[in-house]
Motif scaffolding. Structure first.
Motif, PDB file in Angstrom:
ATOM      1  N   SER A   1     -11.457  15.853  -3.870  1.00  0.00           N
ATOM      2  CA  SER A   1     -10.990  16.774  -2.586  1.00  0.00           C
ATOM      3  C   SER A   1      -9.503  16.665  -2.513  1.00  0.00           C
ATOM      4  O   SER A   1      -8.228  15.732  -2.925  1.00  0.00           O
TER       5      SER A   1
ATOM      6  N   ARG B   1     -12.137  21.417  11.130  1.00  0.00           N
ATOM      7  CA  ARG B   1     -13.126  21.950  10.036  1.00  0.00           C
ATOM      8  C   ARG B   1     -12.132  22.510   9.087  1.00  0.00           C
ATOM      9  O   ARG B   1     -12.229  22.681   7.825  1.00  0.00           O
TER      10      ARG B   1
ATOM     11  N   ASP C   1     -17.816  16.332   8.321  1.00  0.00           N
ATOM     12  CA  ASP C   1     -17.240  17.631   8.734  1.00  0.00           C
ATOM     13  C   ASP C   1     -16.964  17.230  10.103  1.00  0.00           C
ATOM     14  O   ASP C   1     -16.843  18.301  11.230  1.00  0.00           O
TER      15      ASP C   1
ATOM     16  N   TRP D   1     -15.420  10.572   2.441  1.00  0.00           N
ATOM     17  CA  TRP D   1     -14.472  10.968   1.667  1.00  0.00           C
ATOM     18  C   TRP D   1     -13.052  10.772   0.443  1.00  0.00           C
ATOM     19  O   TRP D   1     -12.517  10.831  -0.073  1.00  0.00           O
TER      20      TRP D   1
ATOM     21  N   ALA E   1      -8.017  16.431  13.029  1.00  0.00           N
ATOM     22  CA  ALA E   1      -8.775  16.761  11.764  1.00  0.00           C
ATOM     23  C   ALA E   1     -10.143  17.987  12.783  1.00  0.00           C
ATOM     24  O   ALA E   1     -10.707  17.302  13.284  1.00  0.00           O
TER      25      ALA E   1
ATOM     26  N   ARG F   1      -7.473  17.486   0.917  1.00  0.00           N
ATOM     27  CA  ARG F   1      -7.524  17.050   2.745  1.00  0.00           C
ATOM     28  C   ARG F   1      -6.497  17.326   3.182  1.00  0.00           C
ATOM     29  O   ARG F   1      -5.436  16.190   3.547  1.00  0.00           O
ATOM     30  N   ASP F   2      -6.237  18.056   4.374  1.00  0.00           N
ATOM     31  CA  ASP F   2      -4.604  18.963   4.689  1.00  0.00           C
ATOM     32  C   ASP F   2      -5.016  19.046   5.872  1.00  0.00           C
ATOM     33  O   ASP F   2      -4.650  19.876   7.263  1.00  0.00           O
ATOM     34  N   THR F   3      -4.863  17.539   6.652  1.00  0.00           N
ATOM     35  CA  THR F   3      -5.078  16.979   7.943  1.00  0.00           C
ATOM     36  C   THR F   3      -3.226  17.166   8.411  1.00  0.00           C
ATOM     37  O   THR F   3      -3.134  17.347   9.944  1.00  0.00           O
TER      38      THR F   3
ATOM     39  N   HIS G   1      -8.533  22.443   8.722  1.00  0.00           N
ATOM     40  CA  HIS G   1      -7.775  21.310   7.996  1.00  0.00           C
ATOM     41  C   HIS G   1      -8.066  20.174   8.958  1.00  0.00           C
ATOM     42  O   HIS G   1      -7.798  19.521   9.364  1.00  0.00           O
ATOM     43  N   GLY G   2      -9.193  19.543   7.692  1.00  0.00           N
ATOM     44  CA  GLY G   2      -9.841  17.991   8.220  1.00  0.00           C
ATOM     45  C   GLY G   2     -10.969  17.942   7.342  1.00  0.00           C
ATOM     46  O   GLY G   2     -10.516  16.550   6.808  1.00  0.00           O
ATOM     47  N   THR G   3     -11.770  18.864   6.937  1.00  0.00           N
ATOM     48  CA  THR G   3     -13.280  18.481   6.154  1.00  0.00           C
ATOM     49  C   THR G   3     -12.275  19.118   4.855  1.00  0.00           C
ATOM     50  O   THR G   3     -11.220  20.029   4.837  1.00  0.00           O
ATOM     51  N   PRO G   4     -12.493  18.152   3.867  1.00  0.00           N
ATOM     52  CA  PRO G   4     -12.068  18.214   2.742  1.00  0.00           C
ATOM     53  C   PRO G   4     -12.873  19.193   1.974  1.00  0.00           C
ATOM     54  O   PRO G   4     -13.701  19.738   1.993  1.00  0.00           O
TER      55      PRO G   4
END
Length: 253
Positions: free
Chosen positions: A185, A241, A20, A112, A239, A187-189, A243-246
């Motif tokens: 999962s 929480r 996270d 991840w 990244a 993940r949208d960084t 947009h970055g935490t899956p």
């Protein structure tokens, strides 16, 4: 065992931060080349995964996280992304991926589910174009190049949805034939990315042992029918929480 022991301290032993974590990389530089491949080959490569191929366009990339604020700092990343779906979700998946630091390779795989393998990576950029290379000891993995040309239209590769990224994080059973955890999962960084500069152009690609360590290609090359073009981008990566935490879409075990 020490009754006061905090298991989270084991991250100190592993040498990377927890899942996270929030981190940034200002002025992230990336070279991307977009290719049209052999749909049958790409579909066959995806058979061991729960994903479905959505396009025969794939992305070959090299990125320099020079200003990364992770505890261990800078690293290079690169590889091949395929456009896939899982149920109603469409995304890119890193199918072959490499990093040039032992800690970042381990972190990406264990936290991840990125299929990262250790390799050497370089990038060169000047006023005329950009190049990226990945190699493992004496084995060439990939070489990409973009010659800047503003007449190149990025619409040529826009049909392939390659972000956010969707991965499988599978933890093998300690003493059994399957997995103890198998999560899909998202993940949208990219949602946080602030683009500062983009140059497009004509591109070239040379793919070598992109499946080093897995052998998924069975001795065949990853086929490229057409190189559609490429780009060099500079922007601020973050990244968070949000947009970055899956997000776990599904758990199959």
């Amino acid at each position: 065992m020490n009754e006061q022991y905090d298991p989270k301290r084991f991250f100190e032993f592993l040498g990377f931060d927890p899942g996270d974590q929030e981190y940034e990389s200002e002025n992230l530089e990336t070279v991307n080349v977009f290719c049209r491949g052999d749909r049958e080959q790409l579909e066959r490569l995806l058979e061991p995964t729960p994903f479905t191929l959505e396009s025969d366009i794939f992305q070959v990339t090299v990125a320099d996280f020079a200003n990364c604020t992770m505890t261990q700092g800078r690293y290079f990343d690169g590889g091949v992304l395929l456009a896939v779906s899982y149920g109603e979700h469409r995304a890119g998946t890193y199918f072959f991926e490499f990093e040039d630091e032992h800690w970042s390779t381990a972190a990406g795989r264990e936290l991840w589910g990125y299929p990262k393998r250790y390799a050497k990576i370089s990038m060169d950029v000047d006023d005329h174009g950009a190049k990226g290379s990945i190699w493992s000891y004496e084995t060439p993995v990939l070489d990409i190049a973009v010659e800047f040309d503003d007449s190149v239209d990025p619409a040529a590769w826009s049909e392939a949805k390659l972000s956010p990224t969707m991965q499988v994080r599978a933890v093998p059973e300690l003493n059994g034939p399957s997995f103890s955890q198998f999560d899909i999962s998202l993940r949208d960084t990219a949602a946080n990315f602030k683009l500062k500069q983009r140059r497009v152009g004509r591109a070239s690609v040379k793919l070598g042992a992109v499946d080093i360590g897995s052998g998924l290609l069975g001795g065949e090359p990853l086929r490229v029918f057409e190189v559609l073009g490429g780009e060099h981008t500079v922007g601020d990566f973050a990244a968070t929480r949000t947009h970055g935490t899956p997000v776990v879409l599904d758990s199959l075990i």
